[in-house]
Design an enzyme around this catalytic site. Structure first.
Site, mmCIF file in Angstrom:
data_model
loop_
_atom_site.group_PDB
_atom_site.id
_atom_site.type_symbol
_atom_site.label_atom_id
_atom_site.label_comp_id
_atom_site.label_asym_id
_atom_site.label_seq_id
_atom_site.Cartn_x
_atom_site.Cartn_y
_atom_site.Cartn_z
ATOM 1 N N TYR A 56 33.026 25.758 50.715
ATOM 2 C CA TYR A 56 33.910 26.347 49.529
ATOM 3 C C TYR A 56 35.415 26.603 50.797
ATOM 4 C CZ TYR A 56 29.813 27.544 47.357
ATOM 5 O OH TYR A 56 28.716 27.995 46.705
ATOM 6 N N LEU A 209 26.290 34.766 34.811
ATOM 7 C CA LEU A 209 27.399 35.307 33.944
ATOM 8 C C LEU A 209 28.336 33.711 33.457
ATOM 9 C CD1 LEU A 209 29.374 38.410 34.779
ATOM 10 C CD2 LEU A 209 27.862 38.008 33.328
ATOM 11 N N ARG A 211 30.157 31.519 35.432
ATOM 12 C CA ARG A 211 31.484 31.484 35.360
ATOM 13 C C ARG A 211 32.139 32.074 34.491
ATOM 14 N NH1 ARG A 211 28.282 27.076 35.724
ATOM 15 N NH2 ARG A 211 27.495 26.281 37.551
ATOM 16 N N GLY A 212 32.160 33.240 34.106
ATOM 17 C CA GLY A 212 32.779 34.440 33.535
ATOM 18 C C GLY A 212 32.764 33.606 32.057
ATOM 19 N N SER A 215 30.816 36.881 30.083
ATOM 20 C CA SER A 215 30.883 37.735 31.115
ATOM 21 C C SER A 215 31.561 39.307 29.621
ATOM 22 C CB SER A 215 31.863 38.131 32.078
ATOM 23 O OG SER A 215 33.348 37.478 31.244
#
Length: 334
Positions: A56, A209, A211-212, A215
């Site tokens: 990352y 979620l 990746r949003g 959400s």
């Protein structure tokens, strides 16, 4: 914060884990100070599981977690359990260059992670994707050697199919499988989840979620930065996005009836799937973390669960989870 177990051989962890990836990479520019503050807030709230990957932002995320742990009170620092994915190869320009699961590479990756994190052991260690050129038995065997030497506490898996889970578990005790699982990504329910439950292996669910996407905060007109993964993700493109946001609106109606947010009801659904499932929330800010933690207070009865799954049926999402090139790297036995 309720405790759950990462399988019969894994550690006790908080009911929710914190996925730290977005604090460093893949979702546009990130605020380092806010990332550290969010990790501190999570630890203060009783979250124990911190998830990262050595690739990352080419080690940035591990160093961020190390910085946060050094600045945390001793009691909070000691409660933290760190899960690390390894094996993904990167170029200096950030491009992806495959995976390396050779035993020598496993030991090498671990040595660098320990240094960046500033710890003497990693709590859960797993290859991010199976190296197609290295049998999973060899990779898991190398992690098992690190367990024997005290550098790793527990062995995990990531994004593998049921057959690979069985092969790995026949090699060494496996604590958990980290894999995408959410209202709109339910592919593990057919074969993978029954297999992990048969073998006493927990599930660390990422992407709860999506990746949003589910959400409740993502909109059709949102402009994504060029360094945001979602700018290339099939589920966030054109007609796929419109279709998927319609599902979110159906979910919003149920959330409003419960007096909670869309994110909270989506996380609560993931929590309802079983005590062997620990959802990772990818909160990048304290505000989003607070919202996610509120899901722990959401009680869903049978009627609620039926309404949620009627609003967002299994298989209803439009688009694949990843672009085609990344889908090709998923375990061939899935």
């Amino acid at each position: 914060m309720l405790d759950r177990s990462l399988g019969t051989t894994g550690p006790q962890v908080s009911a929710l884990g914190l996925g730290c990836m977005g604090m460093s990479a893949l979702y546009g520019d990130a605020d380092r100070a806010e990332g550290v503050a969010t990790i501190h807030a999570a630890l203060e709230a009783g979250v124990t599981l911190l998830d990262t990957g050595d690739f990352y932002a080419m080690g940035h995320n591990e160093m961020l977690i190390g910085e946060a742990l050094r600045a945390a009170p001793a009691a909070r620092r000691e409660q933290a359990l760190i899960s690390v994915k390894f094996g993904a190869l990167r170029d200096p320009d950030g491009a992806w260059a495959g995976y390396d699961g050779r035993p020598a590479a496993v030991r090498n990756f671990a040595a660098y992670s320990l240094q960046r994190l500033g710890v003497d052991h990693i709590d859960v260690y797993r290859i991010a994707r199976v190296d197609p050129d290295v049998p999973i038995e060899e990779t898991v065997g190398a992690i098992a050697e690190l367990v024997e030497k005290g550098y790793v506490r527990h062995i995990g898996l990531s994004e593998v199919g049921a057959a690979t889970v069985r092969r790995a578990a026949a090699t060494a005790p496996i604590s958990d499988l980290q894999i995408e699982y959410s209202l709109i990504s339910r592919g593990i329910e057919d074969e993978i989840l029954p297999t992990t439950r048969e073998l006493g292996i927990g599930i660390t669910a990422y992407g709860v979620l999506s990746r949003g996407l589910i959400s409740g905060h993502f909109t059709q007109d949102r402009q994504l930065a060029a360094n945001d993964f979602r700018a290339f993700s099939p589920r966030f493109q054109g007609e796929n996005l419109r279709h998927n946001l319609d599902l979110v609106e159906a979910l919003r109606k149920i959330a409003e009836q419960k007096g909670v947010s869309v994110a909270q009801i989506a996380i609560a659904w993931a929590l309802s799937r079983g005590e062997d499932i620990v959802p990772l929330v990818g909160a990048r800010t304290r505000e989003r973390l607070t919202e996610a933690l509120g899901a722990l207070d959401v009680v869903l009865d049978a009627a609620d669960l039926t309404a949620i799954e009627d609003a967002v049926p299994a298989g209803a999402a439009a688009g694949e989870r990843y672009p085609s090139a990344q889908m090709a790297h998923l375990d061939s036995e899935r």
